[in-house]
Every structure is written in C-alpha cells, then in structure tokens.
Design a protein around this motif. Structure first.
Motif, short mmCIF file in Angstrom:
data_model
loop_
_atom_site.label_atom_id
_atom_site.label_comp_id
_atom_site.label_asym_id
_atom_site.label_seq_id
_atom_site.Cartn_x
_atom_site.Cartn_y
_atom_site.Cartn_z
N ILE A 160 0.84 -1.21 0.00
CA ILE A 160 0.00 0.00 0.00
C ILE A 160 0.87 1.25 0.00
N PHE A 161 1.85 1.30 0.90
CA PHE A 161 2.80 2.41 0.88
C PHE A 161 4.11 1.98 1.53
N LEU A 162 5.15 2.76 1.30
CA LEU A 162 6.46 2.53 1.90
C LEU A 162 6.90 3.82 2.57
N ALA A 202 8.29 9.01 1.91
CA ALA A 202 7.15 8.13 1.66
C ALA A 202 6.86 7.96 0.17
N LEU A 203 6.55 6.71 -0.20
CA LEU A 203 6.03 6.36 -1.52
C LEU A 203 4.68 5.67 -1.32
N VAL A 204 3.75 5.91 -2.23
CA VAL A 204 2.47 5.22 -2.16
C VAL A 204 2.26 4.44 -3.45
N ARG A 208 -3.33 2.22 -5.15
CA ARG A 208 -4.04 2.38 -3.87
C ARG A 208 -4.34 3.83 -3.55
N LEU A 209 -3.92 4.76 -4.42
CA LEU A 209 -4.12 6.18 -4.14
C LEU A 209 -5.55 6.58 -4.49
N LYS A 210 -6.34 6.87 -3.45
CA LYS A 210 -7.76 7.21 -3.62
C LYS A 210 -7.95 8.68 -3.95
N ASP A 226 -7.83 0.41 1.09
CA ASP A 226 -7.42 -0.71 1.94
C ASP A 226 -6.55 -0.28 3.11
N CYS A 227 -6.62 1.01 3.48
CA CYS A 227 -5.79 1.50 4.59
C CYS A 227 -6.42 2.78 5.14
N ASP A 228 -6.50 2.89 6.47
CA ASP A 228 -7.09 4.06 7.10
C ASP A 228 -6.08 5.18 7.33
N ASP A 229 -4.78 4.88 7.17
CA ASP A 229 -3.76 5.90 7.40
C ASP A 229 -3.88 7.02 6.37
#
Length: 270
Positions: A160-162, A202-204, A208-210, A226-229
């Motif tokens: 999802i992200f790094l 950070a990379l996304v 997954r980028l909404k 798929d992630c609340d962060d």
C-alpha cells in the motif's frame, strides 16, 4: 543531484541548508566542507554532482580548486557563491552552472539548480552504472525480509505504501507491516510505474491512491484504499501528485463515457 556546500562561514552553510531543504527538485544535501581541500577530498570519496562553492575560501584560490575538481574521475558541476560581482571568477577550463550573489534567496537558487541540471555535462559514472543495473535487472514480483526469527515474503502488488524509518523502510501491505533493509530510492528506481513519491520519506502505490484531503490546519494528506492511514504530502510533491490524479481521472472518465448513438454511422456499418 547530490550537492556539496563549501563555505568557511557557518551561518552561510546553515542558510544554504535551509534553502536546499525548501527548494523543490530532485536533489539532496550530500555534505558540507569549510575549505577547498576538504571539498576536493569529499568529491574524491563520494559521488558529488554539484558543488556550491564560496569564492573566498582559505588556503586555496577558487580557480585552483575548480581546476582540481575538473581533474577528478567524476567532476562535479559548480555554482559559485560570491559576495560581489567582481569576485565572480571567469573559468575557461570547466563549464560553470552559474554564480549567485550573497545573500542567496530561494528563487535564485532554484533557477541556478535548474540550469545545473540542463548543462551538457557528462553523466556521472555512478548514475550510468545504477541505470544500467536497473535496466538489466527485471522487476521483482515480491520482497522478503527477516520477521520474528524467520523470513516473510510480501507481493509487490500487495504493498500500500512505503515509509522511511531511520535506516529501514517500513512496508505497509494488505496483511500488516514489514521492515526491509532497502532505501526508498531503490524502490522508486525499480518500480517507477507502481509507486508515486508524496514526501521525501514516503512512496504510495499508485493503484491504492484514492485521493487528497485537506485538513483544518491547512495541510494536505493522501487517502488510500485498503488503509485508514492518511499520510502527509509535502508541498514539493503536491503539484505532481495532483497532476497524476487529474490524468488518471481523465483517462477513467474517457474510458467509461458512453458512446453517443449516431444513426448515420450505424447505418453505414450495416
């Protein structure tokens, strides 16, 4: 660009550090030096693409320092920092990206960095080698790292992200988190079509980028599937992320738009 700041005055180096941090662009501060001897030694010991050099350094003239830097296996580009117009050295042996008058402001520095990027200078060997290795090495389908005494494997498609976490990268994936001993830059080079940088740390995953959401404090964060962060996005990377989202949404709208019925065209097809 890896940038070395060379100035014998601490306030000047501190000011340049701040300006480089606030100036948008693909560059990083690789180190500092207080005189030409130290600058040459640093350029020999590590890959440096650009040197921001004060024209009044102790121990060695800036002309001699420039000649010494030009003899290196990987000679850097140079931007001089002068206290007045008369101290701008005219160098015949080496192309110079420019000369900035002190005190340097952010707009001047940004313009000089853009000129340095466009200069027709030989590409540093370390960059060519990294690109050759990246081209020869196929993209991985998964990554692995030690986890609780064993080895855990995560599919690239499930990431999802790094996010950089000191010496490691925290990989957030569909089933949890994993710390890997790699750099964000290595992921960005290997998977440019899969991940988008939103911050220096950070990379996304593009898939997954909404979207983006602006908080009451004025900051902007990304919303992910798929992630609340909600990860912070820097002002430097915000325009690029917005542009990418617009292009993605435009492609989606075009693909889903219904075709208008034209009886004349339909009759011709029959």
């Amino acid at each position: 660009m890896r940038i070395l700041v060379v100035d014998d005055e601490f306030p000047s180096r501190q000011c340049l550090r701040r300006l480089l941090a606030s100036t948008g662009g693909d560059h990083e501060l690789a180190g500092e030096a207080t005189d030409a001897f130290e600058a040459i030694a640093r350029c020999r010991a590590q890959p440096i693409d650009l040197v921001l050099m004060d024209t009044e350094l102790p121990g060695m003239t800036v002309e001699e320092a420039t000649r010494q830097l030009a003899k290196l296996e990987r000679p850097p580009a140079i931007i001089f920092l002068a206290s007045d117009d008369e101290s701008n050295p005219a160098m015949a042996e080496r192309p110079v990206a420019g000369c900035l008058l002190k005190p340097v402001n952010e707009d001047q520095l940004r313009e000089a960095l853009n000129i340095a990027r466009r200069l027709a200078l030989p590409r540093p060997q370390h960059v060519e080698k990294e690109e050759e290795m990246a081209a020869e090495t196929p993209q991985r389908a998964e990554i692995s790292a030690r986890y609780r005494g064993g080895v855990r494997t995560v599919a690239i498609a499930d990431i999802i992200f790094l996010q950089a976490d000191q010496k490691y990268v925290n990989v957030r994936h569909l089933d949890g988190e994993l710390l890997v001993d790699e750099s964000l830059r290595s992921f960005e080079r290997e998977f440019p079509d899969l991940f988008l940088r939103i911050h220096r740390n950070a990379l996304v995953a593009r898939s997954r980028l909404k979207g983006l959401v602006k908080l009451t404090d004025g900051t902007t964060r990304v919303e992910l599937l798929d992630c609340d962060d909600r990860l912070a996005i820097s002002r430097r990377h915000l325009p690029e992320v917005r542009r990418w989202l617009r292009e993605r949404d435009a492609k989606t709208t075009h693909r889903l738009s219904p075709r208008r019925f034209d009886p004349r065209v339909d009759q011709q097809r029959r």
